[in-house]
Motif scaffolding. Structure first.
Motif, short mmCIF file in Angstrom:
data_model
loop_
_atom_site.label_atom_id
_atom_site.label_comp_id
_atom_site.label_asym_id
_atom_site.label_seq_id
_atom_site.Cartn_x
_atom_site.Cartn_y
_atom_site.Cartn_z
N VAL A 286 37.53 47.34 37.57
CA VAL A 286 37.19 46.02 37.02
C VAL A 286 38.25 44.97 37.35
O VAL A 286 37.92 43.85 37.74
CB VAL A 286 37.00 46.11 35.49
N TYR A 287 39.52 45.35 37.25
CA TYR A 287 40.59 44.37 37.50
C TYR A 287 40.57 43.90 38.95
O TYR A 287 40.64 42.69 39.23
CB TYR A 287 41.94 45.00 37.14
N GLN A 288 40.46 44.87 39.88
CA GLN A 288 40.47 44.49 41.30
C GLN A 288 39.23 43.65 41.64
O GLN A 288 39.31 42.68 42.39
CB GLN A 288 40.53 45.74 42.20
N ALA A 289 38.09 44.05 41.07
CA ALA A 289 36.85 43.29 41.33
C ALA A 289 36.98 41.87 40.76
O ALA A 289 36.61 40.89 41.40
CB ALA A 289 35.66 44.01 40.70
N ALA A 290 37.56 41.77 39.55
CA ALA A 290 37.70 40.45 38.91
C ALA A 290 38.62 39.55 39.74
O ALA A 290 38.38 38.34 39.84
CB ALA A 290 38.25 40.61 37.49
N LYS A 291 39.65 40.13 40.33
CA LYS A 291 40.55 39.30 41.16
C LYS A 291 39.80 38.72 42.36
O LYS A 291 39.99 37.56 42.71
CB LYS A 291 41.76 40.13 41.61
N ARG A 292 38.95 39.55 43.00
CA ARG A 292 38.16 39.05 44.14
C ARG A 292 37.20 37.95 43.69
O ARG A 292 37.11 36.88 44.30
CB ARG A 292 37.35 40.18 44.79
N VAL A 293 36.49 38.23 42.60
CA VAL A 293 35.52 37.26 42.07
C VAL A 293 36.22 35.94 41.76
O VAL A 293 35.79 34.86 42.16
CB VAL A 293 34.86 37.84 40.79
N LEU A 294 37.35 36.03 41.06
CA LEU A 294 38.02 34.81 40.60
C LEU A 294 38.72 34.07 41.74
O LEU A 294 38.87 32.85 41.68
CB LEU A 294 39.01 35.14 39.48
N THR A 295 39.13 34.80 42.77
CA THR A 295 39.71 34.12 43.94
C THR A 295 38.65 33.22 44.57
O THR A 295 38.90 32.06 44.89
CB THR A 295 40.24 35.14 44.96
N LYS A 296 37.43 33.77 44.71
CA LYS A 296 36.35 32.95 45.29
C LYS A 296 36.01 31.78 44.37
O LYS A 296 35.81 30.65 44.81
CB LYS A 296 35.11 33.80 45.55
N VAL A 297 35.93 32.07 43.07
CA VAL A 297 35.62 31.00 42.10
C VAL A 297 36.69 29.92 42.18
O VAL A 297 36.38 28.72 42.22
CB VAL A 297 35.56 31.58 40.66
N ALA A 298 37.96 30.33 42.24
CA ALA A 298 39.07 29.35 42.24
C ALA A 298 39.00 28.47 43.49
O ALA A 298 39.14 27.25 43.40
CB ALA A 298 40.41 30.09 42.18
N LEU A 299 38.78 29.09 44.66
CA LEU A 299 38.74 28.31 45.89
C LEU A 299 37.51 27.39 45.90
O LEU A 299 37.60 26.22 46.27
CB LEU A 299 38.73 29.24 47.11
N ARG A 300 36.38 27.93 45.47
CA ARG A 300 35.16 27.11 45.47
C ARG A 300 35.27 25.97 44.46
O ARG A 300 34.92 24.84 44.75
CB ARG A 300 33.93 27.98 45.13
N TRP A 301 35.75 26.28 43.26
CA TRP A 301 35.79 25.26 42.21
C TRP A 301 36.76 24.13 42.55
O TRP A 301 36.49 22.95 42.32
CB TRP A 301 36.18 25.89 40.86
N THR A 302 37.91 24.49 43.14
CA THR A 302 38.89 23.45 43.48
C THR A 302 38.52 22.73 44.77
O THR A 302 39.06 21.67 45.06
CB THR A 302 40.30 24.05 43.66
N GLY A 303 37.63 23.34 45.59
CA GLY A 303 37.23 22.71 46.85
C GLY A 303 38.16 23.05 48.01
O GLY A 303 38.13 22.38 49.04
N VAL A 304 38.97 24.11 47.85
CA VAL A 304 39.85 24.53 48.95
C VAL A 304 39.02 25.33 49.96
O VAL A 304 38.44 26.35 49.60
CB VAL A 304 41.02 25.39 48.41
N PRO A 305 38.94 24.86 51.23
CA PRO A 305 38.09 25.56 52.19
C PRO A 305 38.65 26.94 52.55
O PRO A 305 39.87 27.12 52.58
CB PRO A 305 38.11 24.65 53.43
N TYR A 306 37.77 27.91 52.82
CA TYR A 306 38.22 29.27 53.18
C TYR A 306 37.14 29.97 54.00
O TYR A 306 35.97 29.59 53.95
CB TYR A 306 38.54 30.09 51.92
#
Ligand code: HEM
Length: 414
Positions: free
Chosen positions: A134-154
């Motif tokens: 769960v922790y590793q999955a949550a980090k992946r999920v939240l990394t995408k959420v963080a980049l998408r929400w802030t608008g940082v392209p990746y």
């Protein structure tokens, strides 16, 4: 001045005891001295420690404490970054903080909730559903959420790298030796990339959405009407990206609570019940141990003398477990939040006081939104089992995570 009238920890330095006792260090001494305020020595420096609601109210009084040079350099070089909002005071702080708070609108929060739902769904679809960490999955999920929400392209193939950079900063912030250096390296690589991004946006080589956090930070003007230095803009972007990924720690504890308190899960029928559960997770489990400040000018309080410049730590974990405020503080009881009065000083997992004029966490509402959507997803949209694993966590590990990170198995969509 120079002499203290506070209870004092005997001995030259208590850093090793702090490492050993972890989240309990301040409460242990406060109990021993029968005092909410005492003096000790940490990292070679005289340090005042405080715990409790009234003490939190004192700590968040801007006329008594400042944040300039309050965090140790090793924490700035890893967790926080240099010259970001955390170390500002007065008008400069209010102005920078307003930039963060302007992002935390109802719209912004709803948007983050939608992203969290989308990314969890995709993560579970893509994973082998036999076993999920769960922790590793949550980090992946939240990394995408963080980049998408802030608008940082990746690009998709950069997600693992971003997840590593961002999590090194909070997982190894307090570490010594190699891990400390790895956290520093991750921070400087991430800062360099984001600095280049800020410069590229300013040159209009990259177009960004005007409602994005990236746009706000790139074009934010300081009180002197100048744009932020690109390096500081990168530090402030990381002040959004890094802690969004750090919510993975709470997500791990949310799922641990689902495992440990099945009788509470049965009650999660209403919005309020979900909210109480999330609040109790943030109160009950350890995460951010203390907030640091320095005494602004000499003053006396309850007979104790606070000397200008003295490093002062407020125990966040201890205040959330203070028996003077919380009945049966060591019991997980979401319903206690039904009668909680909403004081800004007694429930302070993400700092206390006010958002705009104080240093209380800018991302507290966002954290709650992410956790609510995640709890709903795990409880109402998935079915899963808990295989045999080691769910113990240590109170002197910061952040303290269950040894096996919480593994779920036989995961299915409901
Ligand atoms: C993961 C859970 C989180 C925890 C446990 C947490 C905890 C904290 C704590 C303890 C502080 C310092 C309070 C003080 O110094 O008085 C803080 C400050 C801050 N947090 Fe969080 N935080 C979390 C999530 C977030 C999120 C998701 C964001 C942004 C999206 C965020 C942004 C900030 C910022 C910008 C500050 C500096 C505020 C200031 O100095 O005025 N945090 N946080």
């Amino acid at each position: 001045m120079g002499e203290t009238n506070m209870p004092q920890d005997k001995g030259l330095d208590h850093t090793l005891k702090l490492l050993h006792e972890g989240y309990h260090f301040i409460m242990n001494r406060s109990d021993k001295f029968h005092s909410r305020v005492f003096e000790t020595h940490l990292l070679g420096e005289k340090t005042i420690c405080m715990v409790g609601k009234e003490e939190a109210e004192l700590f968040y009084d801007n006329t008594k404490f400042v944040r300039k040079q309050a965090s140790p350099v090793r924490i700035q070089k890893t967790l926080l970054g240099v010259d970001g909002v955390q170390g500002l005071d007065g008008a400069a702080h209010h102005h920078r903080k307003a930039m963060f708070m302007s992002l935390m609108t109802q719209e912004g929060l709803t948007q983050v909730g939608v992203l969290v739902q989308e990314e969890w769904k995709q993560e579970i679809e893509q994973q082998s559903r036999e076993k999920i960490n769960v922790y590793q999955a949550a980090k992946r999920v939240l990394t995408k959420v963080a980049l998408r929400w802030t608008g940082v392209p990746y690009q998709d193939d950069q997600i693992e790298k971003w997840a590593d950079y961002l999590s090194d900063m909070f997982e190894d912030a307090g570490a010594v030796g190699l891990k400390h250096w790895q956290a520093r390296r991750s921070r400087s690589k991430a800062e360099n990339q984001l600095k280049e991004l800020v410069e590229a946006v300013r040159r209009e080589d990259i177009m960004v959405r005007q409602d994005s956090a990236l746009y706000h930070i790139v074009w934010h003007r300081e009180l002197d009407d100048e744009l932020l230095d690109a390096q500081i803009a990168a530090v402030e972007l990381l002040n959004l990206l890094r802690p969004i990924v750090a919510i993975a720690v709470y997500i791990d504890f949310v799922v641990l609570a689902i495992h440990d308190y099945p009788e509470e899960v049965g009650k999660l029928e209403s919005e309020e019940a979900m909210e109480y559960f999330i609040q109790e997770v943030r109160r009950f489990y350890p995460f951010f141990p203390v907030a640091p400040a320095r005494v602004k000018t000499n003053f006396d309080w309850k007979g104790y003398t606070f000397e200008e410049g003295t490093l002062t730590l407020l125990d966040l974990y201890g205040t959330n477990h203070d028996p003077a405020v919380w009945s049966n503080p060591k019991t997980f009881q979401p319903e206690r939040f039904q009668s909680w009065k909403g004081s800004p000083f007694d429930f302070i997992p993400q700092g206390g006081g006010e958002f705009n004029i104080g240093h209380r966490c800018a991302g507290e509402w966002l954290t709650i939104e992410v956790l609510k959507v995640t709890l709903d997803f795990f409880v109402h949209h998935l079915s899963f089992a808990f295989p045999e694993q080691n769910l113990a966590y240590e109170m002197n590990d910061i952040p303290a995570l269950p040894k096996s990170n919480v593994i779920i198995s036989d995961v299915k969509f409901k």
